[in-house]
Motif scaffolding. Sequence first.
Motif, short mmCIF file in Angstrom:
data_model
loop_
_atom_site.label_atom_id
_atom_site.label_comp_id
_atom_site.label_asym_id
_atom_site.label_seq_id
_atom_site.Cartn_x
_atom_site.Cartn_y
_atom_site.Cartn_z
N ILE B 49 6.40 -18.90 -35.33
CA ILE B 49 7.48 -17.92 -35.37
C ILE B 49 8.40 -18.24 -34.19
O ILE B 49 7.96 -18.26 -33.04
CB ILE B 49 6.93 -16.49 -35.28
CG1 ILE B 49 6.08 -16.19 -36.51
CG2 ILE B 49 8.08 -15.49 -35.17
CD1 ILE B 49 5.21 -14.99 -36.37
N VAL B 50 9.65 -18.53 -34.52
CA VAL B 50 10.65 -18.81 -33.49
C VAL B 50 11.45 -17.54 -33.25
O VAL B 50 11.93 -16.92 -34.21
CB VAL B 50 11.60 -19.96 -33.94
CG1 VAL B 50 12.65 -20.23 -32.87
CG2 VAL B 50 10.80 -21.21 -34.26
N ARG B 51 11.56 -17.15 -31.99
CA ARG B 51 12.28 -15.91 -31.67
C ARG B 51 13.17 -16.13 -30.47
O ARG B 51 12.80 -16.82 -29.52
CB ARG B 51 11.29 -14.78 -31.33
CG ARG B 51 10.51 -14.25 -32.50
CD ARG B 51 9.57 -13.13 -32.05
NE ARG B 51 10.32 -11.98 -31.54
CZ ARG B 51 9.89 -11.17 -30.57
NH1 ARG B 51 8.72 -11.37 -29.99
NH2 ARG B 51 10.62 -10.14 -30.17
N TYR B 74 4.90 -20.70 -26.51
CA TYR B 74 5.63 -21.76 -25.84
C TYR B 74 7.04 -21.29 -25.50
O TYR B 74 7.71 -20.65 -26.33
CB TYR B 74 5.71 -22.98 -26.77
CG TYR B 74 6.48 -24.14 -26.18
CD1 TYR B 74 5.93 -24.94 -25.20
CD2 TYR B 74 7.78 -24.42 -26.61
CE1 TYR B 74 6.64 -26.00 -24.66
CE2 TYR B 74 8.50 -25.48 -26.09
CZ TYR B 74 7.92 -26.26 -25.10
OH TYR B 74 8.63 -27.31 -24.56
N VAL B 75 7.50 -21.58 -24.29
CA VAL B 75 8.86 -21.20 -23.89
C VAL B 75 9.80 -22.39 -24.10
O VAL B 75 9.58 -23.46 -23.55
CB VAL B 75 8.90 -20.76 -22.41
CG1 VAL B 75 10.34 -20.40 -22.00
CG2 VAL B 75 7.97 -19.58 -22.17
N VAL B 76 10.82 -22.19 -24.94
CA VAL B 76 11.81 -23.24 -25.21
C VAL B 76 12.92 -23.18 -24.16
O VAL B 76 13.31 -24.19 -23.59
CB VAL B 76 12.41 -23.07 -26.62
CG1 VAL B 76 13.43 -24.18 -26.90
CG2 VAL B 76 11.31 -23.05 -27.67
N ALA B 77 13.43 -21.99 -23.91
CA ALA B 77 14.51 -21.81 -22.93
C ALA B 77 14.37 -20.43 -22.30
O ALA B 77 14.01 -19.47 -22.99
CB ALA B 77 15.87 -21.94 -23.61
N GLY B 78 14.65 -20.37 -20.99
CA GLY B 78 14.51 -19.09 -20.28
C GLY B 78 13.23 -19.08 -19.47
O GLY B 78 12.57 -20.12 -19.30
N LYS B 144 14.03 -17.93 -25.41
CA LYS B 144 13.72 -18.47 -26.73
C LYS B 144 12.29 -18.95 -26.68
O LYS B 144 11.92 -19.76 -25.82
CB LYS B 144 14.66 -19.62 -27.09
CG LYS B 144 14.36 -20.18 -28.49
CD LYS B 144 15.36 -21.23 -28.92
CE LYS B 144 15.07 -21.68 -30.34
NZ LYS B 144 15.99 -22.75 -30.78
N LYS B 145 11.48 -18.44 -27.60
CA LYS B 145 10.06 -18.77 -27.62
C LYS B 145 9.61 -19.17 -29.00
O LYS B 145 10.19 -18.75 -30.00
CB LYS B 145 9.21 -17.55 -27.22
CG LYS B 145 9.19 -17.27 -25.74
CD LYS B 145 8.32 -16.07 -25.43
CE LYS B 145 6.83 -16.37 -25.58
NZ LYS B 145 6.00 -15.21 -25.13
N VAL B 146 8.55 -19.96 -29.03
CA VAL B 146 7.85 -20.24 -30.28
C VAL B 146 6.43 -19.72 -30.11
O VAL B 146 5.77 -20.05 -29.12
CB VAL B 146 7.80 -21.75 -30.59
CG1 VAL B 146 7.12 -21.98 -31.93
CG2 VAL B 146 9.20 -22.35 -30.58
N VAL B 147 5.99 -18.88 -31.02
CA VAL B 147 4.60 -18.44 -31.02
C VAL B 147 3.95 -19.07 -32.26
O VAL B 147 4.38 -18.80 -33.38
CB VAL B 147 4.46 -16.91 -31.08
CG1 VAL B 147 2.99 -16.51 -31.13
CG2 VAL B 147 5.15 -16.28 -29.87
N VAL B 148 2.99 -19.93 -32.02
CA VAL B 148 2.26 -20.51 -33.15
C VAL B 148 0.99 -19.69 -33.34
O VAL B 148 0.20 -19.52 -32.39
CB VAL B 148 1.92 -22.00 -32.93
CG1 VAL B 148 1.32 -22.57 -34.21
CG2 VAL B 148 3.16 -22.79 -32.53
N LYS B 149 0.83 -19.16 -34.55
CA LYS B 149 -0.35 -18.37 -34.88
C LYS B 149 -1.38 -19.30 -35.50
O LYS B 149 -1.07 -20.03 -36.45
CB LYS B 149 0.00 -17.27 -35.90
CG LYS B 149 1.16 -16.36 -35.48
CD LYS B 149 0.84 -15.48 -34.30
CE LYS B 149 -0.05 -14.31 -34.65
NZ LYS B 149 -0.19 -13.40 -33.46
#
Lengths: 158, 152
Positions: B49-51, B74-78, B144-149
Amino acid sequence: MIIDHIRNSVRYDGLDERLGKALAFLRDTDWSGKAPGRCEIDGDDVYAHVQQFKLLPQSEGKWEAHRRYIDVHYAVEGKERVAYAPVDSLEVYRAYDEAADYMLLRGAGSTNVYTGENTVVVNPGTFVVFRPEDAHMIGIAVDTPKPVTKVVVKVRVS
Amino acid sequence: MVLDNIENAPFYYKLGPGIEAALKFLQNTDLEQLAPGRYEIDGDRVYAIVREFELTLRNDAQWKAHRKYIDVQYVVAGRERIFFAHAPEMEVVREYDDREDKTLLQGKGNTQERWAGSFAIFGPDDAHKTGTFTEFPRPAKTIKKVVVKVAV
């Protein structure tokens, strides 16, 4: 860097054969009343030190890192504050000493030992794994300096 | 629980095939270009889930724990501040909801910053509270984060 309760440690056994031996040793030993000193596990590849010492005030914390060994810290009695930062986010302060497998670093990382932000309180039953990429500050008091009993298992990097 | 930078991800592949798939997705995808939404990696067993969202004050964020899924965050930006604790030592404020796969908790925990390129793995015993501001040097407002479930 891994931090978890020892009851969950089996999950990490498969990451590395020697790390698995270290975790099994921590799980399967009765630590109550264990005297300080070295414990043999697998020669120079995996061995442990039981330590009793008085924690340091926060101002005396030092960043350190190793290359040849992974450190597994396990709290037996008393609470200890530790901190973690990637080695490459810090500056080398004392160059790596091959014989001692030890280097000192400085810099804030993202850590403020005075406010406790970004530091981790390790309670009895918790273990922390620091790999060579993980600079760590250990042995810091949570509030006033008190004695702790802990085990440090040294795991040679495969 | 694991905290590390993504370049060290291979060490953690052996935590399980789902974790390995999640970490490889994070390593091999151009995440900056990825739009918010859900992305399947292995059907319902592993998905991302990308948020992009606004960070909150630490007192406004909610402690939670899951049972059916492990979170690889995972943190993409910020930059964000996360909190973590052993779930069995926390107080339950809302019982586990099977549909949401979530228990709401309260209590005290440890805190670390997460920066772009860093990841955290929260297992079912790892209570976590995420998405809160860092203080220094200049707090980011959004992340901007990605949470992989990853199914347990």
